[in-house]
Design an enzyme around this catalytic site. Structure first.
Site, PDB file in Angstrom:
ATOM      1  CE1 TYR A 166      -3.937  -6.398   4.424  1.00  0.00           C
ATOM      2  CE2 TYR A 166      -5.030  -7.926   6.014  1.00  0.00           C
ATOM      3  CZ  TYR A 166      -4.566  -7.116   4.448  1.00  0.00           C
ATOM      4  OH  TYR A 166      -6.052  -7.879   3.692  1.00  0.00           O
ATOM      5  CD  GLN A 168      -1.324  -5.364  -5.170  1.00  0.00           C
ATOM      6  OE1 GLN A 168      -1.049  -5.329  -3.755  1.00  0.00           O
ATOM      7  NE2 GLN A 168      -2.332  -5.419  -5.365  1.00  0.00           N
ATOM      8  N   GLY A 222      -5.967  -4.595  -5.441  1.00  0.00           N
ATOM      9  CA  GLY A 222      -6.832  -5.085  -4.377  1.00  0.00           C
ATOM     10  C   GLY A 222      -6.096  -6.297  -3.334  1.00  0.00           C
ATOM     11  CG  ASN A 275      39.291  14.935  19.619  1.00  0.00           C
ATOM     12  OD1 ASN A 275      39.198  16.247  19.756  1.00  0.00           O
ATOM     13  ND2 ASN A 275      39.136  13.931  19.222  1.00  0.00           N
ATOM     14  CE1 TYR A 276      39.419  17.219  12.328  1.00  0.00           C
ATOM     15  CE2 TYR A 276      38.619  19.402  12.567  1.00  0.00           C
ATOM     16  CZ  TYR A 276      38.985  18.323  12.129  1.00  0.00           C
ATOM     17  OH  TYR A 276      39.016  18.625  10.486  1.00  0.00           O
ATOM     18  N   GLY A 309       0.847  -1.078  -0.338  1.00  0.00           N
ATOM     19  CA  GLY A 309      -0.067   0.238   0.163  1.00  0.00           C
ATOM     20  C   GLY A 309       0.830   1.118   0.199  1.00  0.00           C
ATOM     21  CG  ASN A 362     -11.681  -9.199   7.384  1.00  0.00           C
ATOM     22  OD1 ASN A 362     -11.546 -10.129   7.379  1.00  0.00           O
ATOM     23  ND2 ASN A 362     -11.942  -8.548   6.269  1.00  0.00           N
ATOM     24  CD  GLU A 398     -13.579  -5.235   2.166  1.00  0.00           C
ATOM     25  OE1 GLU A 398     -13.292  -4.501   2.239  1.00  0.00           O
ATOM     26  OE2 GLU A 398     -13.247  -6.211   2.185  1.00  0.00           O
ATOM     27  NE  ARG A 451      -6.292   6.680   5.212  1.00  0.00           N
ATOM     28  CZ  ARG A 451      -7.611   5.193   5.877  1.00  0.00           C
ATOM     29  NH1 ARG A 451      -8.099   6.052   6.602  1.00  0.00           N
ATOM     30  NH2 ARG A 451      -6.739   4.853   5.101  1.00  0.00           N
TER      31      ARG A 451
END
Length: 491
Positions: free
Chosen positions: A114, A81, A86, A399-400, A17, A183, A168, A21
């Site tokens: 999923y 896919q 679907g 150190n640098y 998907g 579901n 659905e 959103r």
């Protein structure tokens, strides 16, 4: 938890998907909670079933998602896919990929789940598969009952309680929308039934999609039994479509994680302000104080106390250690050591047993020996500090040099005075000392005292000459008058 007599033929995780959103350049399933991506949580739960094949179906931002999945678990089979929309087509693509790899799932159980259901557990999937196989079902769907079922697909049942189908929301009648059992989209299928049914599923619906839910009615039509496993734990089937839902799931995951650690022997003083990633480990009798965040591969040893107001990422804390108001990443803290408050441990910091890194200290890529102390107000980087050495207040390893980093090596039982600067590369021998304000530019032999001394010169009367109207000048005049010593304004 029930046990499975056989391994599922396949688990197919749908991860194709777009997740628009979420409003993010990052693919939805790669957003993290509890330190792990949503797809990472999903794959972990699925892998716990020990399936013959674990498949992830991808599409949106395919390369980014595929790279993440492969790095998380290289054994996952990736399926693409195609243009047909679907969930039914997504599952079909997963099965086709297995067939193309000559490992087709022709018999046994196929589980579909999923990539955006991060709280789903292996235990819940095991219960689903166990019921599916014990009842010899053609299809078993995981469902839950909600007071407000929203836009979820509705589970339709016959008078005897068997599942007749799933509709659905957009295709449902008003009567069907009144149903509160929804579901989850998570299924266990008989592999042969699934393959035959998917070949018959069409896109003749409001959305023009190939619905996976249509498999249920087709399975019943050929005499198969369709049943449901109802879970009371709705969080296990909750998905995250936007950042509000992601935050809610993250908070619930953290609540469960913190509670599990408390039941395992950790004292968490304020669970509401404590965040612990799913990948963190804590031994028994550890204590976590308020405002603490533990991330990544952090491990806290027995009897250690962490917090308050501490954030540790990939940090190992030894037994009996105490870490207070500290920000640390990629560090190791030895048994009985003390860190903080207001300390910054950068990657590569290794503090030995009973050592101390104190207030307002920053360390990076430094190995600190047993019992050594870096008590306050300093920086140690690219260095080795020996056992039982005491580093004074305000010490710095320079150190640098503007182009490259250099190393400082300080021996054991060394004593350094306040505001010493070590200009790397430099070695300081065992048992050596430094004077206050020393700038150490060359090696210091064992047992020597390093000094950077210049004669002190006092410019008497400077304040009255240069700041005659200041409060300091007035104070100096009063001091001089009280001691009967005239100020020397002429010097």
């Amino acid at each position: 938890m029930p046990t499975l007599e056989t391994r599922p033929a396949a688990v197919i995780v749908l991860a194709a998907g777009a997740g628009t959103r979420m409003k993010s350049r990052t693919p939805k399933i790669l957003h993290r909670l509890g330190g792990v991506s949503m797809i990472g949580h999903a794959l972990t739960a699925a892998a716990g079933l020990r399936p013959e094949h674990l498949v992830a179906v991808v599409r949106h931002q395919r390369e980014t998602v595929a790279e993440h999945i492969s790095s998380f678990d290289p054994s996952v089979v990736l399926a693409d896919q195609d243009e047909v929309p679907g969930t039914g087509r997504a599952v079909e693509c997963g099965l086709e990929q297995l067939a193309a790899d000559d490992v087709a799932a022709e018999s046994g159980t196929v589980v579909v789940t999923y990539g955006d259901v991060p709280l789903l557990s292996t235990e819940m999937l095991t219960e689903l598969v166990a019921a599916h196989e014990a009842e010899d079902n053609a299809v078993t769907v995981l469902t839950t009952v909600l007071d407000d079922a929203g836009a979820y697909g509705r589970v339709l049942r016959a008078e005897d309680g068997s599942v007749t189908g799933i509709v659905e929301y957009k295709d449902a009648t008003e009567e069907q929308r009144a149903v509160r059992e929804i579901n989850s989209g998570i299924y266990a299928f008989d592999a042969a039934v699934l393959a035959r049914a998917l070949a018959q599923v069409s896109t003749d619906n409001v959305q023009g999609e190939k619905y996976l839910t249509d498999v249920l009615s087709l399975a019943r039509a050929e005499g198969g039994r369709v049943a449901a496993v109802v879970t009371e734990d709705r969080w296990q089937v909750e998905g995250a479509n936007d950042r509000v839902q992601l935050q809610a799931l993250g908070a619930e995951l953290n609540r469960r994680t913190v509670e599990a650690h408390m039941r395992g022997g950790t004292t968490v003083v304020d669970p509401a302000t404590t965040w612990i990633d799913a990948t963190v480990t804590l031994d028994e009798d550890t204590t976590v104080l308020p405002g603490t965040q533990l991330h990544g591969t952090t491990h806290i040893g027995r009897d250690a106390v962490v917090g308050p107001d501490t954030t540790l990422t990939d940090v190992t804390v030894g037994e009996g250690a105490a870490v207070t108001r500290t920000h640390g990443e990629g560090a190791e803290i030895g048994d009985g050591a003390r860190v903080g408050p207001f300390t910054y441990l950068r990657r590569g910091t290794r503090l030995g047993e009973t050592g101390t890194i104190g207030a307002f200290y920053e360390t990076k890529n430094v190995e600190i020996g047993r019992g050594a102390k870096l008590s306050h107000l300093g920086y140690a980087g690219d260095a080795v500090i020996g056992e039982h050495t005491n580093i004074g207040c305000g010490n710095i390893t320079a150190n640098y040099d503007g182009e490259a980093k250099h190393r400082t090596v300080i021996g054991s039982h060394v004593r350094t005075s306040s505001n010493t600067v070590f200009v790397a590369p430099v070695d300081v021998g065992d048992g050596a000392y430094t004077g206050a304000g020393a700038v150490v530019r060359k090696d210091v032999p064992a047992g020597a005292l390093a000094l950077s001394v210049a004669p002190q010169r006092n410019a008497d009367g400077w304040v009255e000459r240069r700041r005659p109207d200041s409060g300091s000048a007035e104070a100096a005049r009063r001091a001089a008058a009280s001691s009967d010593e005239p100020t020397d304004a002429a010097e």
